[in-house]
Enzyme design. Structure first.
Site, PDB file in Angstrom:
ATOM      1  N   GLY A   1       0.615  -1.408   0.150  1.00 42.32           N
ATOM      2  CA  GLY A   1      -0.030  -0.150   0.552  1.00 42.32           C
ATOM      3  C   GLY A   1       0.789   0.907   0.103  1.00 42.32           C
ATOM      4  O   GLY A   1       1.855   1.021   0.357  1.00 42.32           O
TER       5      GLY A   1
ATOM      6  N   GLN B   1       2.400   9.894   1.036  1.00 41.97           N
ATOM      7  CA  GLN B   1       4.370   9.620   0.706  1.00 41.97           C
ATOM      8  C   GLN B   1       5.302   9.297   0.002  1.00 41.97           C
ATOM      9  O   GLN B   1       6.339   9.778   0.610  1.00 41.97           O
ATOM     10  CB  GLN B   1       4.183   7.900   1.010  1.00 41.97           C
ATOM     11  CG  GLN B   1       3.346   7.621   2.510  1.00 41.97           C
ATOM     12  CD  GLN B   1       3.099   5.944   2.546  1.00 41.97           C
ATOM     13  OE1 GLN B   1       2.300   5.588   1.798  1.00 41.97           O
ATOM     14  NE2 GLN B   1       4.125   5.508   3.273  1.00 41.97           N
TER      15      GLN B   1
ATOM     16  N   CYS C   1       6.172   0.013   7.008  1.00 40.38           N
ATOM     17  CA  CYS C   1       5.983   1.280   6.215  1.00 40.38           C
ATOM     18  C   CYS C   1       6.661   1.492   5.403  1.00 40.38           C
ATOM     19  O   CYS C   1       8.038   1.559   5.619  1.00 40.38           O
ATOM     20  CB  CYS C   1       5.317   2.616   7.144  1.00 40.38           C
ATOM     21  SG  CYS C   1       4.959   4.088   6.405  1.00 40.38           S
ATOM     22  N   LEU C   2       6.496   1.873   3.966  1.00 43.17           N
ATOM     23  CA  LEU C   2       7.456   2.383   3.535  1.00 43.17           C
ATOM     24  C   LEU C   2       8.338   3.477   3.857  1.00 43.17           C
ATOM     25  O   LEU C   2       8.758   4.530   3.584  1.00 43.17           O
ATOM     26  CB  LEU C   2       6.921   2.899   2.101  1.00 43.17           C
ATOM     27  CG  LEU C   2       6.455   0.784   1.540  1.00 43.17           C
ATOM     28  CD1 LEU C   2       5.900   2.130   0.509  1.00 43.17           C
ATOM     29  CD2 LEU C   2       7.097   0.564   0.914  1.00 43.17           C
TER      30      LEU C   2
ATOM     31  N   HIS D   1      -4.036   1.655   7.414  1.00 46.22           N
ATOM     32  CA  HIS D   1      -2.385   1.726   7.513  1.00 46.22           C
ATOM     33  C   HIS D   1      -2.774   3.031   6.565  1.00 46.22           C
ATOM     34  O   HIS D   1      -2.439   4.287   6.351  1.00 46.22           O
ATOM     35  CB  HIS D   1      -2.068   0.731   7.093  1.00 46.22           C
ATOM     36  CG  HIS D   1      -0.935   1.380   6.904  1.00 46.22           C
ATOM     37  ND1 HIS D   1      -0.068   0.890   8.296  1.00 46.22           N
ATOM     38  CD2 HIS D   1       0.071   2.375   6.610  1.00 46.22           C
ATOM     39  CE1 HIS D   1       1.950   1.468   7.817  1.00 46.22           C
ATOM     40  NE2 HIS D   1       1.625   2.450   6.670  1.00 46.22           N
ATOM     41  N   GLU D   2      -3.302   3.144   5.463  1.00 48.98           N
ATOM     42  CA  GLU D   2      -2.870   3.966   4.522  1.00 48.98           C
ATOM     43  C   GLU D   2      -4.259   4.957   4.257  1.00 48.98           C
ATOM     44  O   GLU D   2      -3.575   6.513   4.126  1.00 48.98           O
ATOM     45  CB  GLU D   2      -3.256   3.128   2.258  1.00 48.98           C
ATOM     46  CG  GLU D   2      -2.762   2.235   2.441  1.00 48.98           C
ATOM     47  CD  GLU D   2      -0.562   2.973   2.284  1.00 48.98           C
ATOM     48  OE1 GLU D   2      -0.138   4.080   2.978  1.00 48.98           O
ATOM     49  OE2 GLU D   2      -0.504   1.736   2.964  1.00 48.98           O
TER      50      GLU D   2
ATOM     51  N   HIS E   1      -2.536   7.814   6.807  1.00 50.16           N
ATOM     52  CA  HIS E   1      -1.062   8.339   6.063  1.00 50.16           C
ATOM     53  C   HIS E   1      -2.363   9.448   5.778  1.00 50.16           C
ATOM     54  O   HIS E   1      -1.307  10.896   5.537  1.00 50.16           O
ATOM     55  CB  HIS E   1      -0.531   8.106   5.175  1.00 50.16           C
ATOM     56  CG  HIS E   1       0.226   7.426   5.501  1.00 50.16           C
ATOM     57  ND1 HIS E   1       1.597   7.279   5.508  1.00 50.16           N
ATOM     58  CD2 HIS E   1       0.452   5.846   4.979  1.00 50.16           C
ATOM     59  CE1 HIS E   1       2.688   6.604   5.681  1.00 50.16           C
ATOM     60  NE2 HIS E   1       1.511   5.577   5.783  1.00 50.16           N
TER      61      HIS E   1
END
Length: 154
Positions: A45, A50, A87-88, A129-130, A133
């Site tokens: 994701g 991000q 997480c990225l 999660h997204e 963000h």
């Protein structure tokens, strides 16, 4: 095109993203670039903040099914599950996060159609999660037992 991923400490990750008002070719290109970036980094994701774009758009791919969610709103949640997340934007950090087991999310598609999706398991976790963000929240803000390096189970 692979985009630069913003990491923890970048102010764009703490902002509440603005609603998308126009679904057009430019937005579809951004979604495709986000997906390419996510695949290149082995993520499941990615949210627009991000990659430095403070708009309400995310891409999620679980089990080889890609979802482009524009202006996603979680309208229902049920149950609770704790699992390890990464997480990225927080390289090499992992932690346990409690999330709803099942959700319903309403969103606009890349072709400007309103849709609703019911999700559970990993897909539900990724969407939550997204969406975090988009609200200026990183998983490290809510995770317990944060560790550095690869966890035993992800």
């Amino acid at each position: 095109m692979i985009l630069e991923i913003r990491t923890a400490g970048d102010p764009v990750l703490k902002k509440i993203a603005v609603e998308v008002t126009k679904v057009d070719k430019r937005l579809r290109k951004l979604l495709d670039d986000m997906a390419e970036t996510m695949y290149a980094t082995e993520g499941v994701g990615i949210a627009a903040p991000q990659v430095g774009q403070s708009i309400r758009a995310v891409v999620v791919d679980v089990d080889h099914e890609r979802y482009d969610l524009i202006n996603p709103v979680i309208t229902y949640s049920e149950g609770s599950a704790i699992d390890t997340e990464g997480c990225l934007s927080c390289p090499e950090l992992f932690g346990e996060v409690e999330r709803a087991e099942k959700i319903r999310v309403e969103y606009t598609t890349r072709f400007n159609k309103r849709k609703s999706l019911e999700a559970d398991g990993l897909l539900a976790r990724c969407i939550q999660h997204e969406v975090d963000h988009l609200n200026g929240r990183l998983f490290i803000d809510i995770a317990k037992n944060i560790t550095k390096g690869k966890p035993e189970k992800v």
